[in-house]
Design a protein around this motif. Structure first.
Motif, mmCIF file in Angstrom:
data_model
loop_
_atom_site.group_PDB
_atom_site.id
_atom_site.type_symbol
_atom_site.label_atom_id
_atom_site.label_comp_id
_atom_site.label_asym_id
_atom_site.label_seq_id
_atom_site.Cartn_x
_atom_site.Cartn_y
_atom_site.Cartn_z
ATOM 1 N N VAL A 176 0.836 -1.203 0.000
ATOM 2 C CA VAL A 176 0.000 0.000 0.000
ATOM 3 C C VAL A 176 0.868 1.248 0.000
ATOM 4 N N THR A 235 -8.141 -1.327 -5.857
ATOM 5 C CA THR A 235 -6.778 -1.579 -5.374
ATOM 6 C C THR A 235 -5.750 -0.724 -6.095
ATOM 7 N N THR A 255 -0.773 3.575 -7.736
ATOM 8 C CA THR A 255 -0.874 3.617 -6.282
ATOM 9 C C THR A 255 -1.691 2.417 -5.824
ATOM 10 N N THR A 267 -4.008 0.649 -2.963
ATOM 11 C CA THR A 267 -4.915 0.883 -1.835
ATOM 12 C C THR A 267 -5.363 -0.455 -1.274
ATOM 13 N N ASP A 268 -5.523 -0.514 0.043
ATOM 14 C CA ASP A 268 -6.018 -1.736 0.665
ATOM 15 C C ASP A 268 -7.519 -1.849 0.411
#
Length: 289
Positions: free
Chosen positions: A89, A123, A142, A144-145
């Motif tokens: 992340v 994600t 990028t 993302t969780d």
């Protein structure tokens, strides 16, 4: 020096096209690789044979117009990480590199589009792209969780053009990476005896089995914490994983400490799944007395 004529390639790396009624053949002596643009002009030193069999000296120089019509193709797609987890992340932490088989249009007018399947919008979000050289494209994302689990995410590549404006050949999308940002949970904690008495005193007579929602990282040993503290009664001797690394069983020696403790709760912390994602917080519950 030759005048305009149709030159048919018999060797070398170039095709040349000039207009004339006769057919000529030539062998390239000085190999010049075209940059790929339709209409590019190159100087070729060649030995040329006319249809009547006459030849020109090998030192003669002819200006030929290169007709370049080959469509570029994708030769390789590489993800920077084969498995995206919580540890990835961050801003621009994931990249996809696409290699083509020739020089491409790199001015931004024909950058390739990368399409993921299944969709990974929760994600991955596009951050930037660049051409690291004439035939290598890199896109950064990028992470993302998104709390998702996707195996074998494919990447399709479309829309690129070579330096001459020729559209890329169709690319067959292939699986390049997976995503596992789902955090494991404790689904059950079971004591082998609900009430410890003098009869349990001994080596390895008490155990707690902790069941998780998925296969776990066996190098990250869960920590079991009792409340109230029962250190004078039970002492950890070891632990083992079973059932495909989904169950951790901790074993304890039992001592007669002459204590009474009702409703001892067991908290579980510190475990990680096989991808390295930390377990979700577990609410301790009473397991034995």
């Amino acid at each position: 020096v030759l005048t305009a004529g149709t030159l048919v390639k018999t060797g070398g790396d170039q095709d040349a096209l000039l207009e004339r009624g006769e057919t000529w053949t030539y062998t390239v002596n000085d190999v010049l690789v075209p940059v790929g643009a339709v209409g590019d002009t190159h100087i070729n030193t060649a030995t040329v044979i006319a249809s009547d069999g006459s030849t020109t000296p090998a030192s003669d120089t002819d200006t030929a117009t290169v007709t370049y019509t080959a469509n570029p193709s994708v030769v390789n797609v590489t993800a920077s990480d084969a498995l995206i987890t919580d540890a990835d992340v961050g801003l621009g932490t994931f990249t996809v590199t696409v290699d083509f088989d020739e020089a491409m249009t790199t001015n931004g007018s024909a950058d390739p589009a990368l399409v993921f399947a299944p969709t990974v919008v929760g994600t991955l979000s596009f951050v930037s792209d660049s051409w690291t050289d004439a035939d290598t494209y890199v896109a950064a994302y990028t992470v993302t969780d998104g709390n998702v689990d996707h195996d074998s995410v494919t990447i399709d590549v479309t829309g690129a053009k070579d330096a001459g404006g020729n559209a890329q050949q169709d690319y067959t999308a292939a699986a390049e990476f997976s995503i596992d940002t789902v955090n494991p949970t404790v689904t059950d904690v079971t004591a082998n005896d609900l009430v410890l008495t003098d009869a349990n005193t001994g080596v390895g007579t008490f155990s707690l089995a902790v069941t998780f929602s998925e296969a776990m990282n066996t190098a990250a040993t869960p920590v079991l914490t009792f409340a109230p503290a029962v250190a004078s009664t039970v002492s950890l001797t070891g632990g083992v994983w079973s059932a495909g690394d989904t169950i951790y069983t901790a074993t304890y020696d039992v001592a007669d400490a002459n204590v009474v403790a009702a409703g001892v709760t067991v908290d579980v912390t510190g475990a990680q799944d096989a991808g390295g994602n930390a377990q979700q917080d577990y609410t301790a519950a009473a397991e034995f007395s």
